[in-house]
Design a protein around this motif. Sequence first.
Motif, short mmCIF file in Angstrom:
data_model
loop_
_atom_site.label_atom_id
_atom_site.label_comp_id
_atom_site.label_asym_id
_atom_site.label_seq_id
_atom_site.Cartn_x
_atom_site.Cartn_y
_atom_site.Cartn_z
N VAL A 52 64.26 9.46 -52.45
CA VAL A 52 62.99 9.83 -53.07
C VAL A 52 62.06 8.62 -53.07
N ARG A 53 60.83 8.85 -52.62
CA ARG A 53 59.80 7.81 -52.65
C ARG A 53 58.63 8.30 -53.49
N HIS A 54 58.32 7.59 -54.56
CA HIS A 54 57.19 7.93 -55.42
C HIS A 54 55.92 7.32 -54.82
N LEU A 55 55.09 8.18 -54.24
CA LEU A 55 53.86 7.73 -53.58
C LEU A 55 52.72 8.66 -53.94
N CYS A 56 51.50 8.12 -53.95
CA CYS A 56 50.33 8.96 -54.10
C CYS A 56 50.16 9.80 -52.85
N THR A 57 49.28 10.79 -52.90
CA THR A 57 49.06 11.66 -51.75
C THR A 57 48.62 10.88 -50.53
N GLY A 58 47.70 9.92 -50.72
CA GLY A 58 47.25 9.11 -49.59
C GLY A 58 48.39 8.37 -48.93
N GLY A 59 49.27 7.77 -49.75
CA GLY A 59 50.42 7.05 -49.20
C GLY A 59 51.40 7.98 -48.52
N GLN A 60 51.59 9.17 -49.07
CA GLN A 60 52.50 10.13 -48.45
C GLN A 60 51.98 10.61 -47.11
N LEU A 61 50.69 10.87 -47.02
CA LEU A 61 50.12 11.32 -45.75
C LEU A 61 50.30 10.27 -44.67
N THR A 62 50.08 9.01 -45.03
CA THR A 62 50.31 7.93 -44.07
C THR A 62 51.76 7.91 -43.61
N ALA A 63 52.68 8.08 -44.57
CA ALA A 63 54.11 8.06 -44.24
C ALA A 63 54.51 9.28 -43.41
N LEU A 64 53.93 10.44 -43.69
CA LEU A 64 54.21 11.63 -42.89
C LEU A 64 53.78 11.44 -41.44
N TYR A 65 52.57 10.94 -41.27
CA TYR A 65 52.04 10.77 -39.91
C TYR A 65 52.83 9.74 -39.12
N SER A 66 53.40 8.76 -39.81
CA SER A 66 54.18 7.73 -39.11
C SER A 66 55.65 8.12 -38.95
N GLY A 67 56.04 9.26 -39.52
CA GLY A 67 57.43 9.69 -39.42
C GLY A 67 58.34 9.07 -40.45
N ALA A 68 57.78 8.43 -41.50
CA ALA A 68 58.59 7.77 -42.51
C ALA A 68 59.05 8.71 -43.61
N LEU A 69 58.54 9.95 -43.65
CA LEU A 69 58.98 10.95 -44.61
C LEU A 69 59.34 12.24 -43.87
N ASP A 70 60.31 12.96 -44.40
CA ASP A 70 60.71 14.24 -43.84
C ASP A 70 60.05 15.41 -44.55
N VAL A 71 59.84 15.27 -45.85
CA VAL A 71 59.22 16.31 -46.68
C VAL A 71 58.36 15.62 -47.73
N SER A 72 57.23 16.24 -48.08
CA SER A 72 56.35 15.65 -49.09
C SER A 72 55.83 16.71 -50.04
N LEU A 73 55.62 16.30 -51.28
CA LEU A 73 54.93 17.11 -52.28
C LEU A 73 53.58 16.44 -52.52
N LEU A 74 52.50 17.12 -52.11
CA LEU A 74 51.18 16.53 -52.05
C LEU A 74 50.19 17.26 -52.94
N ARG A 75 49.17 16.55 -53.40
CA ARG A 75 48.10 17.17 -54.19
C ARG A 75 47.02 17.79 -53.30
N GLU A 76 47.14 17.67 -52.01
CA GLU A 76 46.21 18.32 -51.09
C GLU A 76 46.95 18.71 -49.83
N ARG A 77 46.49 19.77 -49.20
CA ARG A 77 47.16 20.25 -47.99
C ARG A 77 46.76 19.39 -46.80
N PRO A 78 47.74 18.90 -46.00
CA PRO A 78 47.39 18.07 -44.85
C PRO A 78 46.66 18.89 -43.79
N SER A 79 45.70 18.27 -43.14
CA SER A 79 44.95 18.95 -42.09
C SER A 79 45.65 18.77 -40.75
N GLY A 80 45.24 19.58 -39.77
CA GLY A 80 45.82 19.47 -38.44
C GLY A 80 47.03 20.36 -38.25
#
Length: 301
Positions: free
Chosen positions: A124-152
Amino acid sequence: MELRELQAFVAIVEEGGMSAAARRLHITQPALSQTVSALERRLGVKLLIRDNSGASPTDAGTTLLAEARALLARHDQAVRALNAFRSDDSGFMRLGVPLELPHNVLTTPLKWLAAAHPETRVQVRHLCTGGQLTALYSGALDVSLLRERPSGSEFDAMLVIKENLGVLLSAQKALELSESNGIRLENLSGLEWVGFARCRSPLWYDELTSVLRNHGLDIGPPAPDGQPLIAEVKVAAVASGKSFALAPANWSHRLPESVVWCPLVGQPLVRRTWLAWPANSRRRDVAGFIARFPVDGHNAD
C-alpha cells in the motif's frame, strides 16, 4: 543521463519553478536542485535560467526538453507494455490509496485476495491523486483509488465511493449557524476554508472550489505547498472558530468536544473515489480484487 535527472528537468520546465516541481515529484527542493545541477555538469551546458520569477530553459534546455519528453514517454510505454505480461506469480500488488479513505472500503476485496491468492502480497502506498496518476502512468502502481477519473484510454476505471461531505466547525460557531436540518453552505461566508493544495488533486479541487464560490464563499488562494492536509491540521484550525473544514459523516478521526461535524443543507458537496487500473492488465488476482468493489459507488453519509 539517468531517467530521474530527465524527469526532474522536465518537471521544472513544465511547472515553471523549483518549488512546484519538487512538490510534483515529492522530493525536497534542495535535492531537486542538486539533481539538475548534476545533469548540467554531466552534459557540460547550462539548461535553466533561474530568477526570482522561477525557471525557464536555455536554448540547450529547449532542445533537451523535446528529447527528454520523448524518452520518458517511450520508457513509460515500455513499462506499461511489459506489465501486461505479468502473471499472478509476480508476488505483490501495488495499491495506491488517498487520505481519508473510508475504513471498510478495502475489507471485502482484501479478504478475497488473501483467500484466493495467498501468494500475492499487497504493498500500500499513501499518495495524493496527483502522485498516484504519475505512478500509474510510469507503471509503479497496479491499482489506484483516486479522487478523479484518469483521462485517456490507457486505464479502466469505475466509481466505487460517493461521500456526502459535511462541515467541521467549532462547537460555538456550529451553534450560531445551525438550522433544523444542518448548515447552509452560504452561511459559512466569512470563515476561512481549511483546504488542500490544488496539485494534490486538480480536478477535484476545481470542482469543490467552484461549488464553494457559487455559494458566495471566498476561499482564498490555493494552499502554498503539496503537504497533505492531515486530520490534526483540520481540527486544530477549526477549533479556533475562524475556519471550517470539510469531512464525511463517517470520518474516522476522533473529534474533541470543541469541534463538531454538521451536515450541509441540500448535500451540495459529493466526494467521489474511483478505482483505476491499466486497461491492458491480464492479472487474475488484480481482476478478482477489482471485482469485489461495489459498482457505481455507494453513498457514505
